[in-house]
Design an enzyme around this catalytic site. Structure first.
Site, PDB file in Angstrom:
ATOM      1  N   CYS A   1       3.610 -23.909  -8.370  1.00 24.63           N
ATOM      2  CA  CYS A   1       5.041 -22.886  -8.508  1.00 24.63           C
ATOM      3  C   CYS A   1       5.966 -23.366  -7.541  1.00 24.63           C
ATOM      4  CB  CYS A   1       4.510 -21.466  -8.153  1.00 24.63           C
ATOM      5  SG  CYS A   1       3.318 -20.745  -9.215  1.00 24.63           S
ATOM      6  N   ASP A   2       5.682 -23.510  -6.164  1.00 24.58           N
ATOM      7  CA  ASP A   2       6.719 -23.512  -5.355  1.00 24.58           C
ATOM      8  C   ASP A   2       6.749 -24.678  -4.614  1.00 24.58           C
ATOM      9  OD1 ASP A   2       7.301 -20.878  -5.582  1.00 24.58           O
ATOM     10  OD2 ASP A   2       5.743 -20.222  -4.072  1.00 24.58           O
TER      11      ASP A   2
ATOM     12  N   CYS B   1       1.121 -20.422  -4.020  1.00 23.84           N
ATOM     13  CA  CYS B   1       0.944 -21.174  -5.223  1.00 23.84           C
ATOM     14  C   CYS B   1       1.693 -22.791  -5.135  1.00 23.84           C
ATOM     15  CB  CYS B   1       1.378 -20.587  -6.469  1.00 23.84           C
ATOM     16  SG  CYS B   1       1.620 -21.252  -8.168  1.00 23.84           S
TER      17      CYS B   1
END
Ligand SMILES: Cc1cc2nc3c(=O)[nH]c(=O)nc-3n(C[C@H](O)[C@H](O)[C@H](O)COP(=O)(O)OP(=O)(O)OC[C@H]3O[C@@H](n4cnc5c(N)ncnc54)[C@H](O)[C@@H]3O)c2cc1C
Length: 415
Positions: free
Chosen positions: A222-223, A219
């Site tokens: 997200c990261d 992701c």
């Protein structure tokens, strides 16, 4: 955030742990015979949290179990509720919190390692969550989901730590079956999420010698902004729109982005291809697959293999993102609801209403675009409100439930 291995060891000794088993990425600890299971989520040299599961009805006789809707002795007396929530990620818990506050006495099936994911959902597999509003310092995914769970219980959600195996959405009330209970519900919210597909090669896992969450992720949103990726070359695996979207997103942080694709043409839309081809930071590595990941405490290199002549070479990267699709957790629905060709639940635009009146869907199981905790929570709220309105308009469904004997009605739980 997490706690180190020696603390885990100390905790195990204190708690009388008898046996440990690895299941998917989760370490399961068994103690006191078969009564209690504990799941531990491994992170970087630490463990992210402990969740204790008491085997449902383990403390009950068969007779007691049957009175509580248990299938343990084969003679099930169903539990009854106006609303059953299936799934326990941000969508399921938000739906349960709203429904419980609206006096709908929800019963939630939180899953028992359903699809290899612990109760609490995908966030229990990650380290820090930095983009969930209200936590300026970030919060561990496990702790965030523990708080969701507590809030559901505080307001009266009854939580069953069981996986739903099948549903009957053709009859009224709806029937929801796990291996241990059957629940009769006037309405249902499905929030079973989706699982990002991951590749399997040496170094791809989260155990010893693996770089999952130590440079490997699924992701980018997200990261991608994490310090370990900044200014480094990063690789993205995939050839669809998601892969190109992730690659374009990562160009904000990476020194260079390699898109690794097993073929020499992309599946992505023409407009996405144009954007990616025009971006100076993106380089395509065609006809290639990743066969190994290497590093020390973090990912440093990957080995690529040509799909044409099997030649291998190494590539220095600080990050590797899988963008090869997701699998929605809908297998248990078996033709009960309208799904799209990838298995996602189809909802009426702007609502959470599915193809079956009184059944609602929230979170990643119906969303292949945003896939974030906050959007999942938002749609969980929508589903609870849609269900509440639907129940108000279909009073007869609730009245029919009320005619079922009192002993079978769901008693709310609090902590
Ligand atoms: C590694 C990783 C890191 C991420 N980081 C972030 C981040 O930093 N910020 C962010 O906003 N988002 C992040 N995400 C995305 C976010 O986790 C998801 O968008 C969100 O969790 C989706 O919530 P959900 O409630 O729809 O489903 P999920 O979180 O997938 O939860 C669904 C739950 O339902 C259970 N279940 C499935 N089938 C059944 C069944 N038959 N019976 C009972 N239960 C069942 C599953 O076991 C699971 O526990 C990340 C995802 C991953 C994989």
């Amino acid at each position: 955030m997490g706690f180190p291995r020696y603390q885990l060891l100390y905790w195990c000794i204190q708690s009388g742990v008898r046996e440990t088993v690895h299941y998917s990425e989760t370490l399961l600890l068994r103690r006191f015979g078969s009564l209690t299971w504990t799941s531990i989520h491994p992170g970087n040299n630490s463990y992210l949290g402990i969740r204790v599961f008491r085997r449902p009805n383990a403390h009950m006789s068969d007779e007691q179990g049957a009175r509580n809707g248990s299938l343990a002795n084969g003679s099930a007396v169903p539990l009854v509720t106006p609303l059953c929530v299936i799934g326990s990620g941000p969508a399921g818990h938000t739906a349960a919190i709203y429904a419980a506050r609206a006096q709908l006495r929800p019963i939630m099936f939180e899953g028992m390692l359903a699809n290899g994911i612990a109760a609490g959902g995908q966030l229990t597999t990650t380290t820090d969550v930095e983009n969930y509003p209200g936590f300026p310092e970030g919060i561990s995914g496990f702790e965030l989901m523990d708080r969701f769970r507590k809030q559901s219980q505080v307001h009266g959600t009854k939580i069953l730590t069981e996986t739903v195996e099948s549903v009957d959405l053709q009859s009224r009330p709806f029937r929801i079956y796990s291996s241990q209970h059957v629940v009769l519900a006037a309405s249902v919210i499905i929030a079973t999420g989706a699982v990002a597909k991951r590749m399997d090669f040496p170094g791809a896992g989260s155990g010893e010698g693996g770089f999952w969450q130590r440079g490997i992720s699924a992701c980018a949103v997200c990261d991608g902004a994490a310090p370990i990726f900044r200014g480094k070359p990063i690789a993205v695996v995939g050839g669809g729109d998601t892969a190109l979207e992730e690659a374009l997103f990562l160009t904000r942080y990476a020194s260079r982005v390699y898109v690794i694709h097993r073929r020499d043409t992309l599946r992505a839309s023409k407009i996405m291809q144009k954007r990616a081809f025009e971006n100076q930071k993106i380089e395509f590595l065609w006809n290639s697959i990743v066969v190994a990941a290497h590093g020390d405490t973090l990912l440093r290199r990957i080995t690529l293999q040509s799909t044409k002549d099997d030649q291998k070479h190494e590539l220095e990267v600080g990050g590797l993102f899988f963008a090869i699709g997701h699998v929605p957790a809908t297998a248990f629905l078996k033709g009960q609801l309208l799904l799209d060709d990838q298995g996602y639940i189809i909802t009426k635009p702007g609502t959470t209403q599915t193809s079956v009146d009184g059944v609602f869907a929230a979170g990643d199981v119906q969303d292949k675009r945003y896939r974030q905790a906050v959007t999942a929570a938002g749609s969980g709220c929508m589903a609870a409100m849609d269900a509440e309105h639907w129940l108000q308009e279909h009073e007869e469904e609730v009245l029919a439930l009320e005619r079922i004997p009192e002993s079978r009605q769901c008693q709310t739980e609090s902590v």
